[in-house]
Scaffold this motif. Structure first.
Motif, short mmCIF file in Angstrom:
data_model
loop_
_atom_site.label_atom_id
_atom_site.label_comp_id
_atom_site.label_asym_id
_atom_site.label_seq_id
_atom_site.Cartn_x
_atom_site.Cartn_y
_atom_site.Cartn_z
N SER A 119 5.45 -3.73 16.28
CA SER A 119 5.05 -5.11 16.01
C SER A 119 3.82 -5.43 16.85
CB SER A 119 6.18 -6.09 16.30
OG SER A 119 6.69 -5.87 17.58
N PRO B 47 0.82 -1.21 0.00
CA PRO B 47 0.00 0.00 0.00
C PRO B 47 0.86 1.27 0.00
CG PRO B 47 -0.59 -1.45 1.85
CD PRO B 47 0.57 -2.08 1.16
N GLU C 32 -6.46 -11.79 6.53
CA GLU C 32 -5.20 -11.82 5.77
C GLU C 32 -4.49 -13.15 5.99
OE1 GLU C 32 -4.07 -8.30 7.85
OE2 GLU C 32 -2.36 -9.29 8.78
N ARG D 165 -5.99 -15.47 8.84
CA ARG D 165 -6.40 -14.94 10.14
C ARG D 165 -7.28 -13.72 9.92
NH1 ARG D 165 -0.41 -12.62 11.79
NH2 ARG D 165 -0.55 -10.88 10.37
N ARG E 171 -1.98 3.99 3.16
CA ARG E 171 -3.35 3.86 2.65
C ARG E 171 -3.96 2.60 3.24
NH1 ARG E 171 -6.59 6.83 0.40
NH2 ARG E 171 -5.14 8.07 -0.84
N SER F 54 -5.09 -7.70 12.49
CA SER F 54 -5.30 -9.16 12.50
C SER F 54 -4.25 -9.92 13.29
CB SER F 54 -5.28 -9.70 11.07
OG SER F 54 -6.26 -9.09 10.31
N MET G 122 -0.97 1.18 16.30
CA MET G 122 -1.61 1.38 15.01
C MET G 122 -2.99 2.03 15.15
SD MET G 122 -2.70 -1.62 12.51
CE MET G 122 -4.38 -1.14 12.44
N LEU H 195 1.49 -6.84 2.93
CA LEU H 195 1.41 -5.81 3.98
C LEU H 195 2.70 -5.72 4.77
CD1 LEU H 195 -2.07 -5.89 5.75
CD2 LEU H 195 -1.17 -4.21 4.15
N1 LIG Z 1 -2.61 -0.50 5.27
C1 LIG Z 1 -3.38 -1.29 6.00
N2 LIG Z 1 -4.68 -1.50 5.69
C2 LIG Z 1 -5.45 -2.30 6.44
N3 LIG Z 1 -5.05 -2.96 7.53
C3 LIG Z 1 -3.77 -2.81 7.91
C4 LIG Z 1 -2.86 -1.97 7.16
N4 LIG Z 1 -1.66 -2.01 7.77
C5 LIG Z 1 -1.81 -2.83 8.83
N5 LIG Z 1 -3.05 -3.32 8.92
C6 LIG Z 1 -3.57 -4.27 9.93
O1 LIG Z 1 -2.80 -4.13 11.11
C7 LIG Z 1 -2.00 -5.30 11.33
C8 LIG Z 1 -0.64 -4.88 11.88
O2 LIG Z 1 0.04 -4.08 10.94
P1 LIG Z 1 1.52 -4.39 10.47
O3 LIG Z 1 1.89 -3.38 9.46
O4 LIG Z 1 1.65 -5.83 10.07
O5 LIG Z 1 2.35 -4.08 11.80
P2 LIG Z 1 2.88 -5.02 12.98
O6 LIG Z 1 4.37 -5.05 12.78
O7 LIG Z 1 2.49 -4.28 14.21
O8 LIG Z 1 2.26 -6.38 12.84
C9 LIG Z 1 -1.96 -6.00 9.98
O9 LIG Z 1 -1.70 -7.37 10.13
C10 LIG Z 1 -3.32 -5.68 9.44
O10 LIG Z 1 -4.32 -6.52 10.01
#
Ligand SMILES: Nc1ncnc2c1ncn2[C@@H]1O[C@H](COP(=O)(O)OP(=O)(O)O)[C@@H](O)[C@H]1O
Ligand SMILES: [Mg+2]
Length: 294
Positions: free
Chosen positions: A150, A120, A192, A208, A183, A215, A155, A261
């Motif tokens: 992580s 994205p 996902e 998941r 985005r 997620s 978020m 992602l």
């Molecule tokens: N751009 C996005 N759009 C929708 N959901 C997102 C997006 N970025 C993250 N997420 C949701 O948040 C979760 C955690 O984000 P991620 O970027 O994987 O960071 P982390 O390192 O904290 O796991 C993802 O697994 C997803 O479910």
């Protein structure tokens, strides 16, 4: 190549039974490869030798190892020191993932700044004004998150121009910390995939679904074991090759719809979840991929 053991460097003294270090050691043993476990925070330089203290207390000269797997970073403050010490080992020592690659690709900038794999649209700023202006200009729904986070920590999902957005932007850039603006991808609503890849191969994966915005299983996400659809399999394979070219031998990919992602390259979870779901023990397949040449 020296015929020494494989060193598993972990963040904690004693990994839990569901952690990678505990699950992988028997799989190496089954292939006749001895493993030694050591805490990465015991790394030190001893008159030209780069050593760790094994869990039994003995000193291990890492140059005598055939392979090193960095399965945790340990104390944050000495991260750079530890990566530099490890990178200084002779080239005869093989790394599952090289320390230079960890330095460069751990965190969320690497994937966000490349264009070969679908990711994205992402921006990063250290101030809330730039985040707010960019979102207003681009319009729509965004995810704000710390670049080194992580488990979905920190978020926030928010609409451009909303109070929630401004609040999150200010909160996440306190003390000039960088914040990613990404985005929001609607495909994530359907859940996902977490796919494990090793040495350019797709090993296994599960689906998941989020309970909140993220997620991550650590955030209450629910995992199910269903066959990986062909398009996800193809993206995972492309990503696995892309990572292997960058000397990243093992990763946990997060895929939502057509989007990669995240690529988790340090100690990604997944093996224990697959076992819990009844899909089987994939540690032997991981070890197979790592010891074989592509
Ligand atoms: N751009 C996005 N759009 C929708 N959901 C997102 C997006 N970025 C993250 N997420 C949701 O948040 C979760 C955690 O984000 P991620 O970027 O994987 O960071 P982390 O390192 O904290 O796991 C993802 O697994 C997803 O479910
Ligand atoms: Mg993630």
């Amino acid at each position: 190549m020296p015929q020494g053991p494989t060193a598993l460097l972990t963040a904690t003294e004693r990994p839990e039974p569901w952690e990678n270090a505990s699950l992988l050691a028997p799989a190496f043993a089954a292939r006749g490869i001895a493993t030694v476990r050591a805490s990465i925070d015991t790394l030190h330089l001893a008159n030209g030798r780069i050593c760790v203290h094994r869990v039994d207390g003995a000193v291990l000269d890492l140059a005598t190892c055939e392979r090193i797997w960095i399965l945790g970073f340990g104390r944050r403050g000495s991260f750079l020191d530890k990566m530099q010490l490890l990178a200084a080992l002779p080239t005869s020592v093989h790394f599952v993932t090289r320390p230079e690659a960890l330095l460069l690709w751990h965190g969320k900038y690497g994937l966000a700044a490349q264009i070969e794999l679908p990711h994205p649209a992402t921006w990063a700023f250290d101030n809330s004004e730039a985040l707010i202006e960019t979102a207003l200009r681009e319009g729509g729904r965004f995810v704000l998150k710390p670049p080194g986070g992580s488990f979905g920590r920190g978020m926030v999902v928010a609409e451009a121009g909303s109070q929630r957005f401004a609040w999150a932007a200010r909160n996440l850039t306190r003390a000039n910390a960088y914040c990613l603006l990404q985005r929001w991808v609607p495909e994530s609503q359907a859940g996902e995939w977490r796919i494990l890849v090793a040495n350019g191969r797709v090993i296994a994966g599960y689906h998941r679904r989020a309970v909140g915005a993220a997620s991550n299983l650590a955030r209450g996400g629910e995992a199910t074991c269903v066959p990986i659809p062909p398009d996800v399999q193809r993206l995972a394979h492309r990503s696995a090759l892309w990572l292997a070219e960058r000397q990243i031998g093992y990763a946990g990919l997060d895929i939502a719809g057509p989007w990669l992602l995240e690529a988790n390259i340090v100690n990604p979870g997944g093996l224990a979840t697959l076992a819990d779901l009844g899909a089987g023990d994939f540690a032997p397949a991981v070890v197979d991929a790592l010891v074989s040449r592509r």
